[in-house]
Motif scaffolding. Sequence first.
Motif, PDB file in Angstrom:
ATOM      1  N   HIS A   9      22.764  -4.155  -9.406  1.00 46.30           N
ATOM      2  CA  HIS A   9      23.661  -3.094  -9.845  1.00 46.30           C
ATOM      3  C   HIS A   9      25.070  -3.691  -9.876  1.00 46.30           C
ATOM      4  CE1 HIS A   9      20.379  -0.441  -8.307  1.00 46.30           C
ATOM      5  NE2 HIS A   9      20.698   0.205  -9.403  1.00 46.30           N
ATOM      6  N   ALA A  58      24.683   4.335  -9.079  1.00 42.05           N
ATOM      7  CA  ALA A  58      23.335   4.052  -9.586  1.00 42.05           C
ATOM      8  C   ALA A  58      22.403   3.671  -8.445  1.00 42.05           C
ATOM      9  CB  ALA A  58      23.392   2.935 -10.628  1.00 42.05           C
ATOM     10  N   HIS A  78      18.730  10.592 -14.788  1.00 42.36           N
ATOM     11  CA  HIS A  78      18.424   9.159 -14.908  1.00 42.36           C
ATOM     12  C   HIS A  78      18.239   8.784 -16.382  1.00 42.36           C
ATOM     13  CE1 HIS A  78      16.576   5.324 -13.734  1.00 42.36           C
ATOM     14  NE2 HIS A  78      15.511   5.623 -14.451  1.00 42.36           N
ATOM     15  N   LEU A 130      15.994   8.985  -5.783  1.00 44.07           N
ATOM     16  CA  LEU A 130      14.761   9.140  -6.567  1.00 44.07           C
ATOM     17  C   LEU A 130      13.553   8.657  -5.763  1.00 44.07           C
ATOM     18  CD1 LEU A 130      15.933   7.966 -10.102  1.00 44.07           C
ATOM     19  CD2 LEU A 130      15.030  10.226  -9.546  1.00 44.07           C
ATOM     20  N   GLY A 184      21.619   6.813  -6.543  1.00 43.05           N
ATOM     21  CA  GLY A 184      20.718   7.641  -7.334  1.00 43.05           C
ATOM     22  C   GLY A 184      19.295   7.129  -7.295  1.00 43.05           C
ATOM     23  N   HIS A 185      19.124   5.815  -7.416  1.00 43.78           N
ATOM     24  CA  HIS A 185      17.781   5.234  -7.337  1.00 43.78           C
ATOM     25  C   HIS A 185      17.174   5.445  -5.943  1.00 43.78           C
ATOM     26  CE1 HIS A 185      18.920   2.862 -11.003  1.00 43.78           C
ATOM     27  NE2 HIS A 185      17.718   3.318 -11.319  1.00 43.78           N
ATOM     28  N   HIS A 187       6.694   1.491 -13.080  1.00 37.45           N
ATOM     29  CA  HIS A 187       7.713   2.448 -13.528  1.00 37.45           C
ATOM     30  C   HIS A 187       7.167   3.391 -14.595  1.00 37.45           C
ATOM     31  CE1 HIS A 187      11.077   3.754 -16.123  1.00 37.45           C
ATOM     32  NE2 HIS A 187      11.764   3.829 -15.005  1.00 37.45           N
ATOM     33  N   LEU A 224      16.958  15.165 -11.351  1.00 35.13           N
ATOM     34  CA  LEU A 224      17.455  13.794 -11.157  1.00 35.13           C
ATOM     35  C   LEU A 224      16.858  12.838 -12.191  1.00 35.13           C
ATOM     36  CD1 LEU A 224      17.435  13.479  -7.280  1.00 35.13           C
ATOM     37  CD2 LEU A 224      19.436  13.384  -8.771  1.00 35.13           C
ATOM     38  N   ILE A 225      15.592  13.036 -12.525  1.00 33.07           N
ATOM     39  CA  ILE A 225      14.958  12.193 -13.545  1.00 33.07           C
ATOM     40  C   ILE A 225      15.617  12.428 -14.902  1.00 33.07           C
ATOM     41  CG2 ILE A 225      12.817  11.809 -14.830  1.00 33.07           C
ATOM     42  CD1 ILE A 225      11.335  12.294 -12.124  1.00 33.07           C
TER      43      ILE A 225
END
Length: 184
Positions: A80, A89, A158, A96, A92-93, A19, A154-155
Amino acid sequence: MSRWLDTPQRYGLVTRMLHWTMAALLSWQFAGMAVKNIVGRHPLTAFMVGSHKPIGTLLLLLVLLRGAWGLSQWARRPPHPRSLLGRGAAAGHALLYALMAYIPAVALLREAGSGRGFAPFGIPVFAATGQKIEWMLAPANLSHGVLAWTLCALIVGHVLMVALHQLWMRDGTLARMAGPLRQR
């Protein structure tokens, strides 16, 4: 060994390393393109943008590795919440990850079709043919830049959501990825 693996309470060392390594490399990519757009031709631009293709190739390899690792840890990871926010979430992940895979993959397709050859970090991937293949160039020419800036947005979202969790909800979300690795 448990420090390396994900648990329902926190992400393990492998997930965290992937990550944060990808976060640093993506930051470099976006900073380079921002410098290019703001400064134009300049030695700093040449330095930063000169690494864009090799770093993008590395990011593609890392996102594939991260995806494989994530699937291997799927049942172990922090879940989640089963709520609208939790489903958002998760979506969204997923978006990404999809963009982190698509953007460098389509750029690699463009490199294959450019006819110039491609050897990131001196490792030959495509030999120079001198022949452009338009169908391989078109997808990246149409989508690489706009989707890269979409990924950047998007980041930012996040990061803002993590800040919201940390400062307002105080639910320990940030500690799962950035906090200490000690067992609870």
